[in-house]
Design an enzyme around this catalytic site. Structure first.
Site, PDB file in Angstrom:
ATOM      1  CB  CYS A  50      -0.677   0.824   5.253  1.00 46.94           C
ATOM      2  SG  CYS A  50       0.875   0.117   4.632  1.00 46.94           S
ATOM      3  CD  GLU A  98      -1.352  -2.350   2.066  1.00 47.10           C
ATOM      4  OE1 GLU A  98      -0.147  -2.649   1.930  1.00 47.10           O
ATOM      5  OE2 GLU A  98      -2.130  -2.993   2.772  1.00 47.10           O
TER       6      GLU A  98
HETATM    7  N1  THU Z   1       2.297  -6.436   4.138  1.00 43.35           N
HETATM    8  C1  THU Z   1       1.827  -5.582   3.180  1.00 43.35           C
HETATM    9  O1  THU Z   1       2.494  -5.314   2.176  1.00 43.35           O
HETATM   10  N2  THU Z   1       0.592  -5.035   3.367  1.00 43.35           N
HETATM   11  C2  THU Z   1      -0.276  -5.378   4.362  1.00 43.35           C
HETATM   12  O2  THU Z   1      -1.382  -4.872   4.423  1.00 43.35           O
HETATM   13  C3  THU Z   1       0.141  -6.376   5.358  1.00 43.35           C
HETATM   14  C4  THU Z   1       1.580  -6.737   5.361  1.00 43.35           C
HETATM   15  C5  THU Z   1       3.581  -7.095   3.917  1.00 43.35           C
HETATM   16  C6  THU Z   1       4.723  -6.685   4.788  1.00 43.35           C
HETATM   17  C7  THU Z   1       5.604  -7.922   4.722  1.00 43.35           C
HETATM   18  O3  THU Z   1       6.407  -7.852   3.567  1.00 43.35           O
HETATM   19  C8  THU Z   1       4.628  -9.064   4.575  1.00 43.35           C
HETATM   20  O4  THU Z   1       3.430  -8.482   4.093  1.00 43.35           O
HETATM   21  C9  THU Z   1       4.363  -9.838   5.836  1.00 43.35           C
HETATM   22  O5  THU Z   1       3.923  -9.025   6.850  1.00 43.35           O
END
Ligand code: THU
Length: 138
Positions: A97, A56
């Site tokens: 986020c 995000e």
């Molecule tokens: N992550 C995201 O990119 N967005 C989310 O809404 C939740 C978590 C990613 C961070 C990390 O690279 C992986 O997911 C595990 O937490």
């Protein structure tokens, strides 16, 4: 009128580029500007963990660094890399986020969580970030 299905498809396209050697959790996001432009984002991890950037925020930072700052909606998909599309669950945005969203979006900004191309739920930012006043109210 926002075409949620196109935005979800864009999020799945973004998810393909997730750099996830540590968590194996692939996230894709598609951020829609009020003018109709779409910025894709994926999560990008680091061996020292803390520099990891969520999908995000990748999409938001791409957009803001290109001069866009008026946003209508974001679609988010996320699942374990080995889980086929449609067999996972929804992937709600993390608190960091959500905080970034409150910096740049209004209360009616829409957050689309999808677990398949045609299986999604739509929330407003106010629903996911209640009891916050500033800077969301700008
Ligand atoms: N992550 C995201 O990119 N967005 C989310 O809404 C939740 C978590 C990613 C961070 C990390 O690279 C992986 O997911 C595990 O937490």
């Amino acid at each position: 009128m926002i075409d949620y299905k196109i935005l979800v498809k864009e999020a799945y396209e973004a998810q393909k580029y997730a750099y996830i050697p540590y968590s194996h959790w692939a996230v894709g996001a598609a951020l829609l500007t009020k003018e109709g432009k779409i910025y894709r984002g994926c999560n990008i991890e680091s061996s020292t963990f803390s520099p990891t950037n969520c999908a995000e925020r990748t999409a938001f930072f791409k957009a803001i660094s290109e001069g866009d700052k008026d946003f209508a909606a974001i679609a988010i998909v996320g699942n374990d890399a080995d889980t086929p599309i449609g067999e996972g669950d929804f992937c709600p945005p993390c608190g960091v986020c959500r905080q970034v969203m409150t910096e740049f979006c209004q209360r009616d900004f829409e957050i689309i969580l999808a677990r398949d191309y045609d299986d999604y739920k739509v929330y407003t930012l106010a629903e996911l970030m209640p009891l916050i006043s500033l800077p969301l109210s700008k």
